[in-house]
Design an enzyme around this catalytic site. Structure first.
Site: not given
Ligand code: GLU
Length: 408
Positions: A97, A213-214
């Site tokens: 990451k 995403a939401g």
């Protein structure tokens, strides 16, 4: 408790089942490479990281986050989750990451491009299609991936589109990538509810977070007949128990910058939203949203973690005790990295896959990961779904380490 302390605690929960030795635990809790740099943009200095957790299964994979709260503990944790996510999904990848501690909302487009290019100049030695492959994460997007690819290829003097995924289509990106995380989340939720004998029409959904995403999962679930009753973004939430008109909420968000400006619903705080009575609560914002402080107040029957790490380890225990099922992040949000894998395969081989073929891969990989996780969860009575997902993912990583001769 730091985010990585939560990970240590979660690892302990599967330690007996996996008969983990001290050497194995030490390996899982250490990171293969932690790189840190400071990016100097127009006289201001920003901290940046790229961290590889483990790459026994293949080149490391994971997004880059631009957010004011980015810190080493967070990037270390996110890279650990990427190792488990790629392992559980059966991909030939390790986990990594990256992040820059910056508020992209305060930057001009020109500054954002400078940050993106500076990031690649700082870390290019450690990145590559067979080393470590970044992708978008919170507040990063295809445009940023495009600048990063360009900077990388300028430094190397050759093309290497597989060094990064989530790129613009013109640069070898993949049609499915934009809403893949949400699509994956919906596939997993559908599979779970089917097992539990519940239909979309009878399912109320609350969604925290209205970013990529939401917002996409809200639309997909609404279109599939689910009743989305509440949503929120960083400015607050809205609720309408009869169901929100998601198309209109999205329009409001795009026009005004916040769902709270939607006129036809009651306004609520983020705290209230998390405690609403609902069948499903989808967490699509950031880490540490359900903690031991509010876990007792959650009234959802099922939590789907579309963000990484939104439920802490202690909250997990409380929810499990109360019979609330948490569908863990490393399963629920794996759709993004599975489609990244399709993009990378195309870039490396020069083949161009059809959309249908890639959708099939997404569906197959998620279904396999779900089946394995769900079956173990049902078989091991004490296990939460997270314990089951961790156990399967960790075993595959340790088997690869053993096959390499790095562990007895
Ligand atoms: N940032 C996404 C995640 O957390 C996607 C990573 C990727 O596609 O490599 O899963």
């Amino acid at each position: 408790m730091s985010i990585f302390d939560n990970i240590k605690r979660n690892l302990e929960k599967v330690s007996d089942y996996l008969s983990l030795t001290n050497a194995e635990k030490e390996l899982l809790l250490s990171h293969k490479r932690i790189t840190k740099a400071t990016l100097n943009i127009n006289g201001k200095v920003y901290e940046a990281w790229r961290i590889i957790h483990n790459d026994a299964l293949g080149p490391a994979k994971g997004g880059i986050r631009f957010h004011p709260n980015v810190c080493e503990d967070e990037v270390k944790s996110l890279s650990f989750w990427m190792s488990l996510k790629t392992s559980l999904a059966g991909l030939p990848y390790g986990g990594a990451k990256g992040g820059v501690k910056i508020n992209p909302k305060e930057l001009s487009e020109e500054e954002l491009e400078k940050v993106s290019r500076a990031y690649i100049r700082a870390f290019h030695e450690f990145i590559g299609e067979d080393k470590d492959i970044p992708a978008p994460d919170v507040y990063t997007n295809p445009k940023i991936m495009g600048w990063m690819l360009d900077e990388f290829e300028k430094i190397k003097g050759r093309h290497e589109p597989g060094m990064i995924t989530g790129k613009p289509l013109e640069l070898g990106g993949c049609v499915l990538r934009g809403d893949a995380t949400s699509k994956g989340g919906k596939i997993i939720l559908d599979l779970f509810l089917e097992e539990e004998g519940k239909s979309p029409e009878k399912t109320n959904v609350v969604i925290q977070g209205f970013g990529n995403a939401g917002m996409n999962i809200a639309k997909m679930l609404h279109d599939a007949g689910y009743n989305v009753i509440a949503v929120s973004d960083s400015k607050g939430g809205i609720v309408d128990k009869t169901g929100l008109d998601i198309e209109k909420v999205i329009k409001t968000k795009k026009e005004t910058g916040s769902v709270t400006q939607y006129p036809k619903a009651e306004k609520i705080s983020n705290k209230e939203l998390l405690e609403l009575e609902t069948d499903v609560l989808i967490l699509a914002a950031l880490e540490n949203q359900i903690t031991k402080e509010n876990a007792e107040n959650v009234k959802a029957e099922v939590i789907l973690e579309l963000a990484n790490g939104p439920v802490t380890s202690e909250a997990d225990d409380i929810l499990h005790e109360r019979g609330i099922v948490v569908i863990p992040d490393i399963l629920a949000n794996a759709g993004g990295v599975i489609v990244s894998y399709c993009e990378w395969c195309q870039n490396k081989t020069g083949h161009i896959f059809s959309k249908d073929y890639m959708e099939k891969i997404l569906e197959e990989k998620l279904t396999q990961a779900f089946r394995k996780t769900y079956d173990l969860y049902k078989e091991q009575k004490r296990f939460s779904m997270r314990n089951a997902a961790y156990a399967i993912a960790i075993r595959r990583i340790l088997d690869a380490e053993k096959a390499r001769g790095n562990l007895d």
